[in-house]
Every structure is written in C-alpha cells, then in structure tokens.
Design a protein around this motif. Structure first.
Motif, PDB file in Angstrom:
ATOM      1  N   THR A   2       0.842  -1.204   0.000  1.00 46.88           N
ATOM      2  CA  THR A   2       0.000   0.000   0.000  1.00 46.88           C
ATOM      3  C   THR A   2       0.874   1.249   0.000  1.00 46.88           C
ATOM      4  OG1 THR A   2      -0.107   0.211   2.393  1.00 46.88           O
ATOM      5  CG2 THR A   2      -1.754  -1.218   1.360  1.00 46.88           C
ATOM      6  N   LYS A   3       0.247   2.379  -0.346  1.00 41.96           N
ATOM      7  CA  LYS A   3       0.980   3.638  -0.382  1.00 41.96           C
ATOM      8  C   LYS A   3       1.530   3.975   1.012  1.00 41.96           C
ATOM      9  CE  LYS A   3       0.743   5.112  -4.650  1.00 41.96           C
ATOM     10  NZ  LYS A   3       0.449   3.812  -5.258  1.00 41.96           N
ATOM     11  N   LEU A   4       0.780   3.622   2.025  1.00 42.49           N
ATOM     12  CA  LEU A   4       1.230   3.861   3.401  1.00 42.49           C
ATOM     13  C   LEU A   4       2.531   3.110   3.667  1.00 42.49           C
ATOM     14  CD1 LEU A   4       0.754   4.913   6.322  1.00 42.49           C
ATOM     15  CD2 LEU A   4      -0.612   2.873   6.730  1.00 42.49           C
ATOM     16  N   GLN A   6       4.676   2.001   1.444  1.00 40.21           N
ATOM     17  CA  GLN A   6       5.746   2.587   0.633  1.00 40.21           C
ATOM     18  C   GLN A   6       6.347   3.798   1.330  1.00 40.21           C
ATOM     19  OE1 GLN A   6       4.321   3.494  -3.317  1.00 40.21           O
ATOM     20  NE2 GLN A   6       3.599   1.396  -3.650  1.00 40.21           N
ATOM     21  N   TRP A   7       5.475   4.610   1.905  1.00 41.10           N
ATOM     22  CA  TRP A   7       5.951   5.791   2.614  1.00 41.10           C
ATOM     23  C   TRP A   7       6.771   5.401   3.832  1.00 41.10           C
ATOM     24  CZ3 TRP A   7       6.072  11.123   2.417  1.00 41.10           C
ATOM     25  CH2 TRP A   7       5.516  11.686   1.262  1.00 41.10           C
ATOM     26  N   TYR A  52       8.490  23.737  -0.177  1.00 39.52           N
ATOM     27  CA  TYR A  52       8.137  23.305  -1.524  1.00 39.52           C
ATOM     28  C   TYR A  52       6.613  23.187  -1.660  1.00 39.52           C
ATOM     29  CZ  TYR A  52       7.290  20.163  -5.410  1.00 39.52           C
ATOM     30  OH  TYR A  52       6.792  19.600  -6.551  1.00 39.52           O
ATOM     31  N   SER A  53       5.973  22.575  -0.648  1.00 37.81           N
ATOM     32  CA  SER A  53       4.516  22.389  -0.697  1.00 37.81           C
ATOM     33  C   SER A  53       3.795  23.726  -0.749  1.00 37.81           C
ATOM     34  CB  SER A  53       4.038  21.608   0.523  1.00 37.81           C
ATOM     35  OG  SER A  53       4.731  20.399   0.621  1.00 37.81           O
ATOM     36  N   THR A  56       4.354  25.434  -4.091  1.00 33.14           N
ATOM     37  CA  THR A  56       3.626  24.776  -5.176  1.00 33.14           C
ATOM     38  C   THR A  56       2.139  25.108  -5.118  1.00 33.14           C
ATOM     39  OG1 THR A  56       5.180  22.965  -5.011  1.00 33.14           O
ATOM     40  CG2 THR A  56       3.226  22.566  -6.316  1.00 33.14           C
ATOM     41  N   VAL A  57       1.557  24.932  -3.916  1.00 36.13           N
ATOM     42  CA  VAL A  57       0.125  25.206  -3.780  1.00 36.13           C
ATOM     43  C   VAL A  57      -0.157  26.684  -4.058  1.00 36.13           C
ATOM     44  CG1 VAL A  57      -1.829  25.259  -2.192  1.00 36.13           C
ATOM     45  CG2 VAL A  57      -0.318  23.286  -2.224  1.00 36.13           C
ATOM     46  N   ARG A  60      -0.005  27.359  -7.739  1.00 35.92           N
ATOM     47  CA  ARG A  60      -1.148  26.771  -8.454  1.00 35.92           C
ATOM     48  C   ARG A  60      -2.451  27.524  -8.185  1.00 35.92           C
ATOM     49  NH1 ARG A  60       0.133  20.336  -7.642  1.00 35.92           N
ATOM     50  NH2 ARG A  60       1.884  20.262  -9.079  1.00 35.92           N
ATOM     51  N   VAL A  61      -2.581  28.057  -6.968  1.00 40.64           N
ATOM     52  CA  VAL A  61      -3.768  28.860  -6.680  1.00 40.64           C
ATOM     53  C   VAL A  61      -3.722  30.139  -7.521  1.00 40.64           C
ATOM     54  CG1 VAL A  61      -4.951  30.257  -4.940  1.00 40.64           C
ATOM     55  CG2 VAL A  61      -4.167  27.975  -4.357  1.00 40.64           C
ATOM     56  N   THR A  63      -2.260  30.664 -10.314  1.00 40.73           N
ATOM     57  CA  THR A  63      -2.378  30.463 -11.759  1.00 40.73           C
ATOM     58  C   THR A  63      -3.613  29.647 -12.143  1.00 40.73           C
ATOM     59  OG1 THR A  63      -0.985  28.512 -11.608  1.00 40.73           O
ATOM     60  CG2 THR A  63       0.114  30.580 -12.149  1.00 40.73           C
ATOM     61  N   PHE A  64      -4.513  29.447 -11.178  1.00 40.23           N
ATOM     62  CA  PHE A  64      -5.756  28.719 -11.459  1.00 40.23           C
ATOM     63  C   PHE A  64      -6.584  29.555 -12.443  1.00 40.23           C
ATOM     64  CE2 PHE A  64      -8.433  25.554  -8.772  1.00 40.23           C
ATOM     65  CZ  PHE A  64      -8.782  24.888  -9.921  1.00 40.23           C
ATOM     66  N   ASN A  65      -6.853  29.018 -13.621  1.00 38.64           N
ATOM     67  CA  ASN A  65      -7.581  29.782 -14.638  1.00 38.64           C
ATOM     68  C   ASN A  65      -8.992  30.138 -14.205  1.00 38.64           C
ATOM     69  OD1 ASN A  65      -5.584  29.851 -16.580  1.00 38.64           O
ATOM     70  ND2 ASN A  65      -6.177  27.875 -17.448  1.00 38.64           N
TER      71      ASN A  65
END
Lengths: 92, 249
Positions: A2-4, A6-7, A52-53, A56-57, A60-61, A63-65
C-alpha cells in the motif's frame, strides 16, 4: 504494497542512513564534519518539503484559470436552448 | 470543424452512453440534454443519454419524459429509482441498460460542458485509453465562480492527494470522465467511497489495475442554478477518504 507502506519504507530507509552517518553506527570512522552535517538533516528536509509544498500550492492557486469566457458562452447557450426547447414544445 | 467528419464518426461502430444521475435538476436537465444533442449531432458520434433520477420531488422525471418525447426513446433513456441512493449504485444501475461500448459520466448541473465530449473521444482514440478524465488543473483547464478560499482548498486537497497517492492523473475529484464500458464495470463494483472520494477512488483503483488514463483540460463552471456546497463536513469526509485510500491501496 500500500501507499502507506511505501511511505513508511521510504522514511525508514532515510532515517537508517541518517542514523548510520550521524552516530557512526558501523564504525566507519567518518570525519567529524560529515557527522555534524548529517545530524540536523531530517529537520532541513522537513522544512524544505514544507516550503516546496507551500510554494507549489501557492503558485497553483495564483495560476488557477478563471474561465470567464466559458461562463459567458454557457449563459448564451442557455438562452438559445430555452428558446429552442420552447419551440419544440417543452413545458418548463 | 467537427461537422465535416460526421459521416465517418457515425460509421465508426462506437456508441457513447452518457449517464446523467439527477436529483432536483428540473431546471438544468433540459439544458444539459439540449447541449448534449447539439454537440453529439455536430460531431456525428452515435450516442444515448441515460437519465437516472432518484425520485426528485421537483418533477425532474416529468421533464425527462417530455424530453424523451422530443428527442426520441432511442436517444433519451429513463432509468429512474425510487429514492436517493449512492452515486456508485447509480452508475451500476445506469450501466445495466447502457448499449454503448463507451460510457461518459458527468454532472447534470451544467458545471460540465458537453462541448468537451468530442475532445474526450478524440483523446481516447489517440492512445486507446481505458479512461479519459477531464482535468481542471492542467493546460487550459480551469474553474468559474470560485473564490480564493475555494481555490486554495481545492489546490491544497489535490496536492496532498497527489503526494500521498501518486495516482498519475491531475484531477482526482472531477466527475467528468469517459470510460470503456468494461473498465467502468470492473471499477465501479470495487469502489465503496462516497461523495468526492468516490471519484478519487475510481482513478486510484484504475491505476492499481494498470488501466491507462488520458486527460483533457476542461473548464468547470460552478452551478448556475442551485447551491454548490463545500463546508466543514465535506473537508472532513475528504480527509477521511484520502487517508483510507492511503492505507488500503
């Protein structure tokens, strides 16, 4: 896996490498500066991940069209549709 | 542009079934159907519209019956249910009667514009994708009618999901998608989540089963009629759903 898991696996590997270097667990007799550089690494890693987070967020906010055109087009088509449907005998 | 290709598209042998789950969409249903008929007519693809009304008290079904008379029983198919049940079961219910080899799911509230459907179909053909997902987050995609708070929550929630799940698709909670019918059948039975998380689970499970995913940028125009909701409850259930998927897939 699971992804968990993997983390957890990834975090465990990073922590193991970090502990090996900063506490010299394998008696590699690494030079002291190496060990001193390694010691605060997890904290740096966390802080840079956080930055980074946020960046990025934030980007993206910003540049949100906004689809003004699409909304206008839809409004016009709604008018057209209403008229056409009325002609075809739809009772709304 | 598309109208010239009409004969070719009609002969392709493919048929697209549009599933429209509705609840109190008396205002919107005729408009969305009109737009669907318009764009399918122009592009020439073979299609049917399956309306799954969950016992709307506002008379949605009655309007749907009128539309059926106008556009024909082969184009408008009515599969009502007695009361409001989950989205997943609506798809299962609708699919039982779908005669197309492709299924398109979308909201009936006009936030998803049928003009993108021909693009979905082209995209699907381009890579023989198992599913094509509309995305608000890429290319020319976007939203209308969202304030800063809504945008921030949407982007933040999506970023978190991307980091935790790495699903290989940019819009996890969007519900404007085209599926191969067999693919949707195999996916929908495995998905148990509700609300926003349902769409996310569909994409995540698709990736798990090695289905291929194509993406088309779409503009999402938030509900013209009626309220759009995003409150504390939605956020909590999203977080729960995300963590459940994180731990189980």
């Amino acid at each position: 896996m699971t992804k968990l898991l993997q983390w957890l696996f990834g975090v465990a590997v990073v922590l193991a490498v970090w502990a090996l270097v900063s506490f010299d667990l394998l008696d590699l007799s690494l030079p002291r500066p190496y060990r001193e550089a390694a010691w605060p690494m997890p904290l740096y890693l966390l802080v840079s991940l956080g930055c980074y987070s946020l960046a990025t967020v934030g980007y993206r906010v910003a540049t949100f069209n906004d689809c003004e055109e699409a909304a206008k087009e839809l409004q016009e088509q709604i008018k057209e549709a209403r008229e056409d449907l009325r002609k075809k005998g739809l009772k709304m | 542009m598309a109208s010239r290709k009409a004969p070719k598209n009609r002969d392709s042998g493919n048929k697209y079934s549009v599933l429209l789950p509705t609840y109190n969409e008396r205002e919107n249903l005729p408009l969305i159907v009109w737009l669907l008929v318009k764009y399918f007519g122009e592009s020439g693809y073979n299609y049917e519209i399956i309306v799954i009304d969950d016992g709307s008290p506002d008379g949605t079904l009655e309007v749907a019956e009128q539309l059926q008379k106008i556009y024909g029983e082969d184009k408008i198919v009515l599969r009502p249910r007695a009361k409001k049940l989950g989205l997943g079961t609506a798809y299962i219910h609708g699919m039982k009667h779908a005669t197309g080899n492709f299924v398109i799911i979308m909201d009936a509230d006009l936030s998803h514009h049928p003009k993108f459907i021909p693009e979905f179909i082209e995209k699907q053909k381009e890579g023989d994708y198992d599913l094509v997902s509309g995305t608000r987050y890429r290319g020319n995609g976007g939203v209308y009618g969202w304030d800063l708070r809504r945008k921030l929550i949407s982007r933040g929630a999506n970023f978190l999901a991307q980091v935790l799940l790495r699903p290989g698709a940019s819009d996890l909670t969007g519900s404007f998608r085209l599926y191969k019918k067999k693919v949707l059948e195999s996916l929908v039975g495995r998905c148990v989540s509700k609300g926003y998380v349902f769409q996310m689970e569909m994409i995540v499970r698709a990736r798990q089963l090695n289905y291929t995913i194509g993406e088309v940028p779409i503009s999402f125009v938030d509900r013209v009629y009626g309220e759009s909701k995003l409150g504390g409850n939605e956020i909590v259930s999203y977080a729960k759903g995300l963590l459940t998927l994180f731990a189980t897939t």
